[in-house]
Motif scaffolding. Structure first.
Motif, mmCIF file in Angstrom:
data_model
loop_
_atom_site.group_PDB
_atom_site.id
_atom_site.type_symbol
_atom_site.label_atom_id
_atom_site.label_comp_id
_atom_site.label_asym_id
_atom_site.label_seq_id
_atom_site.Cartn_x
_atom_site.Cartn_y
_atom_site.Cartn_z
ATOM 1 N N ARG A 114 41.788 47.335 36.964
ATOM 2 C CA ARG A 114 42.581 47.896 35.912
ATOM 3 C C ARG A 114 43.539 49.061 36.356
ATOM 4 N NH1 ARG A 114 40.698 49.017 30.849
ATOM 5 N NH2 ARG A 114 42.361 50.354 30.783
ATOM 6 N N GLY A 118 46.831 47.521 35.748
ATOM 7 C CA GLY A 118 47.152 47.533 34.334
ATOM 8 C C GLY A 118 48.418 48.063 34.070
ATOM 9 N N ASN A 174 47.816 40.163 36.496
ATOM 10 C CA ASN A 174 47.971 40.969 35.156
ATOM 11 C C ASN A 174 48.959 40.098 34.072
ATOM 12 O OD1 ASN A 174 50.115 41.411 37.076
ATOM 13 N ND2 ASN A 174 50.882 42.932 35.633
ATOM 14 N N VAL A 210 44.176 40.880 33.701
ATOM 15 C CA VAL A 210 44.172 42.273 33.669
ATOM 16 C C VAL A 210 45.653 42.718 32.554
ATOM 17 C CG1 VAL A 210 44.484 44.812 34.828
ATOM 18 C CG2 VAL A 210 43.404 42.622 36.047
ATOM 19 N N SER A 212 46.736 46.252 30.154
ATOM 20 C CA SER A 212 47.019 47.618 29.937
ATOM 21 C C SER A 212 45.816 47.933 29.505
ATOM 22 C CB SER A 212 48.333 48.191 29.463
ATOM 23 O OG SER A 212 48.221 47.854 28.242
ATOM 24 N N GLN A 214 42.605 45.980 28.819
ATOM 25 C CA GLN A 214 41.303 45.254 29.250
ATOM 26 C C GLN A 214 41.495 44.390 30.712
ATOM 27 O OE1 GLN A 214 42.238 42.106 25.491
ATOM 28 N NE2 GLN A 214 40.143 42.085 26.574
ATOM 29 N N THR A 215 40.256 43.876 30.843
ATOM 30 C CA THR A 215 40.288 43.109 32.056
ATOM 31 C C THR A 215 39.361 41.999 31.566
ATOM 32 O OG1 THR A 215 40.614 44.724 33.720
ATOM 33 C CG2 THR A 215 39.605 42.888 34.588
#
Length: 230
Positions: A114, A118, A174, A210, A212, A214-215
């Motif tokens: 993150r 993120g 991401n 990923v 911004s 959550q992962t």
């Protein structure tokens, strides 16, 4: 009212020293970093304003200089402070991962990813290469593309794994658009990569998506492919 006129137990720095950092709100933590406010605003007021404007601590800390400088009291010094804090966090988590069994701490892996991915506005793919104890050997950036296009060549992933004598790996990428749901291409790539690595006795342990906010772990969500044995 200036923070120095607040009751001592309510001042962020004194509260931190008395109760620990976990007792502080996001605004209080940020106020300690900012140190001072602006005309008519204490550091805590400024922190609350910035958090509201950016929609949260993560987006604020990862904001670029042009975006940050649009806000009163923010400039090059603040940008440098935020960048340093984020980079220290990444390096601390990286050191911890190198000293521990990565796959036993999926949340720590998620936290590091993150921090690294993120805030990215384009799609970036990474591989964490692991040894026989599932400890981190090194991290490789596999690709960096536009928000709509990012290509990872499976043979390049296998090459990096063999070069570093990895016995397992974790991949991550991401989604700048914000959705943590895997696309059909994400699922197909995971299966093809797992099959290619299996041919050289390397295990694909997980794939993280990923955003911004959550992962998501493929392994925990049940999205990892089941390969034939024997």
């Amino acid at each position: 009212m200036s923070i120095r006129h607040w009751p001592q137990g309510e001042r962020p720095r004194e509260k931190l020293l008395a109760q620990g950092a976990t007792a502080l709100s996001d605004a209080e933590l940020l106020a300690i970093l900012l140190r001072v406010g602006t005309r008519g605003m204490s550091a805590v007021d400024l922190a609350r304003h910035l958090l509201a404007e950016f929609g949260g601590l993560g987006r604020l800390m990862n904001a670029g200089l042009p975006e940050l400088a649009k806000h009163k009291g923010m400039g090059l010094a603040s940008y440098a402070q935020f960048a340093v804090v984020c980079e220290i966090g990444r390096r601390v988590l990286g050191e911890e991962l190198r000293q521990q069994t990565v796959f036993d701490h999926p949340q720590r892996v998620a936290d590091m990813l993150r921090l690294q991915l993120g805030h990215e506005t384009v799609e970036v793919s990474l591989a964490l290469l692991l040894d026989t104890q599932n400890r981190l050997i090194t991290q490789i950036e596999l690709s960096r593309g536009t928000p709509a296009e990012n290509t990872v060549y499976i043979r390049e992933v296998v090459k990096h794994a063999l070069l570093h004598h990895a016995t397992a790996l974790i991949v991550a990428h991401n989604h700048p658009g914000g959705s943590a749901e895997p696309s059909s291409a994400d699922l197909a790539f995971t299966r093809r990569l797992s099959e290619a690595l299996a041919l050289v006795d390397i295990r694909l342990l997980d794939h993280f998506i990923v955003t911004s906010l959550q992962t998501v772990s493929f392994a925990q969500a049940g999205w990892m492919p089941s390969l034939p044995t024997g």
